[in-house]
Design a protein around this motif. Structure first.
Motif, short mmCIF file in Angstrom:
data_model
loop_
_atom_site.label_atom_id
_atom_site.label_comp_id
_atom_site.label_asym_id
_atom_site.label_seq_id
_atom_site.Cartn_x
_atom_site.Cartn_y
_atom_site.Cartn_z
N GLU A 295 32.02 33.81 31.94
CA GLU A 295 32.15 33.82 33.39
C GLU A 295 33.53 33.32 33.81
OE1 GLU A 295 29.95 31.42 36.85
OE2 GLU A 295 28.61 32.72 35.68
N GLU A 296 34.02 32.31 33.14
CA GLU A 296 35.36 31.77 33.42
C GLU A 296 36.43 32.84 33.22
OE1 GLU A 296 37.99 28.83 30.82
OE2 GLU A 296 36.30 27.78 31.77
N VAL A 297 36.34 33.57 32.12
CA VAL A 297 37.30 34.65 31.85
C VAL A 297 37.14 35.77 32.87
CG1 VAL A 297 37.92 36.46 30.19
CG2 VAL A 297 37.55 34.11 29.40
N MET A 298 35.89 36.11 33.19
CA MET A 298 35.65 37.19 34.15
C MET A 298 36.20 36.83 35.52
SD MET A 298 34.40 40.18 33.89
CE MET A 298 34.74 41.34 35.19
N GLU A 299 36.10 35.58 35.93
CA GLU A 299 36.66 35.15 37.21
C GLU A 299 38.17 35.34 37.23
OE1 GLU A 299 35.18 31.17 37.76
OE2 GLU A 299 33.18 31.90 38.30
N LYS A 300 38.81 35.07 36.11
CA LYS A 300 40.27 35.27 36.02
C LYS A 300 40.61 36.76 36.08
CE LYS A 300 41.15 30.92 33.59
NZ LYS A 300 41.42 30.18 34.78
N ILE A 301 39.79 37.58 35.45
CA ILE A 301 40.00 39.03 35.49
C ILE A 301 39.85 39.53 36.92
CG2 ILE A 301 39.08 41.28 34.75
CD1 ILE A 301 38.30 39.82 32.08
N TRP A 302 38.84 39.07 37.64
CA TRP A 302 38.68 39.47 39.04
C TRP A 302 39.88 39.04 39.86
CZ3 TRP A 302 33.14 37.51 38.37
CH2 TRP A 302 32.26 38.58 38.12
N GLN A 303 40.42 37.90 39.55
CA GLN A 303 41.60 37.39 40.26
C GLN A 303 42.81 38.31 40.04
OE1 GLN A 303 42.51 33.34 39.14
NE2 GLN A 303 44.52 33.41 40.07
N ILE A 304 42.99 38.78 38.81
CA ILE A 304 44.14 39.60 38.46
C ILE A 304 43.93 41.08 38.77
CG2 ILE A 304 45.62 40.39 36.57
CD1 ILE A 304 44.86 37.83 35.07
N GLY A 305 42.74 41.58 38.43
CA GLY A 305 42.49 43.02 38.47
C GLY A 305 42.70 43.59 37.08
N ASN A 306 43.16 44.81 36.98
CA ASN A 306 43.38 45.44 35.68
C ASN A 306 44.37 44.60 34.88
OD1 ASN A 306 41.77 47.42 36.76
ND2 ASN A 306 43.42 48.86 37.08
N CYS A 307 44.00 44.30 33.63
CA CYS A 307 44.84 43.37 32.86
C CYS A 307 44.56 43.46 31.37
CB CYS A 307 44.62 41.95 33.34
SG CYS A 307 42.92 41.36 33.12
N ALA A 308 45.37 42.76 30.62
CA ALA A 308 45.20 42.59 29.18
C ALA A 308 44.84 41.12 28.91
CB ALA A 308 46.49 42.95 28.46
N LEU B 143 26.00 36.04 31.74
CA LEU B 143 27.22 35.63 31.05
C LEU B 143 27.14 34.17 30.66
CD1 LEU B 143 29.97 37.22 33.35
CD2 LEU B 143 28.93 38.18 31.29
N THR B 144 27.80 33.83 29.55
CA THR B 144 27.95 32.42 29.20
C THR B 144 28.96 31.81 30.17
OG1 THR B 144 29.82 32.77 27.71
CG2 THR B 144 27.58 32.98 26.75
N ALA B 145 29.05 30.50 30.18
CA ALA B 145 30.00 29.82 31.06
C ALA B 145 31.44 30.24 30.76
CB ALA B 145 29.85 28.30 30.93
N LYS B 146 31.78 30.37 29.49
CA LYS B 146 33.15 30.78 29.11
C LYS B 146 33.42 32.23 29.48
CE LYS B 146 34.82 27.01 27.42
NZ LYS B 146 35.88 26.32 28.12
#
Length: 119
Positions: free
Chosen positions: A9-22, A4-7
């Motif tokens: 990865e940043e988005v993916m970390e937020k997704i992991w934090q939230i779980g299922n999301c938009a 993953l690019t740094a950006k």
């Protein structure tokens, strides 16, 4: 695992934090100045193409779910880090942690005792 690019990865970390999301849910986690919603949506599409997310329709949009577990991703990143900076040698990592006093001798001995008891 595709890198993953740094950006991304940043988005993916937020997704992991939230779980299922938009994308709008991830956007809400950013501080000002926030990226544009289209940027986040594009990141979601890229993450899906790379095999990190899946989606299902919900109303007029989509809900995305992580496919890759955060700990699995972390293990993969760590393995790449060891390969790149420690010549594939995990004992060099342990030695560095002990010599830099990030892990004490006592902690290391305790870990070895725990490891022996599991075997």
């Amino acid at each position: 695992m595709i890198k993953l690019t740094a950006k991304e990865e940043e988005v993916m970390e937020k997704i992991w934090q939230i779980g299922n999301c938009a994308p709008k849910d991830v956007l809400a986690l950013y501080e000002e100045p926030k990226p544009h919603i289209n940027t986040i949506a594009t990141m979601f599409q890229m993450l899906e193409k790379k095999g990190y997310l899946t989606h299902e329709a919900k109303g007029r949009g989509y809900i995305y779910s992580p496919i890759v577990d955060q700990s699995d991703y972390g293990k993969s990143k760590f393995s790449s880090f060891v390969d790149r900076y420690f010549d594939h040698d995990y004992m060099k990592v342990v030695s560095t942690l002990v010599s830099d006093e990030k892990v004490s001798r006592e902690e290391l001995l305790q870990f070895l005792d725990e490891l022996k008891s599991r075997l």
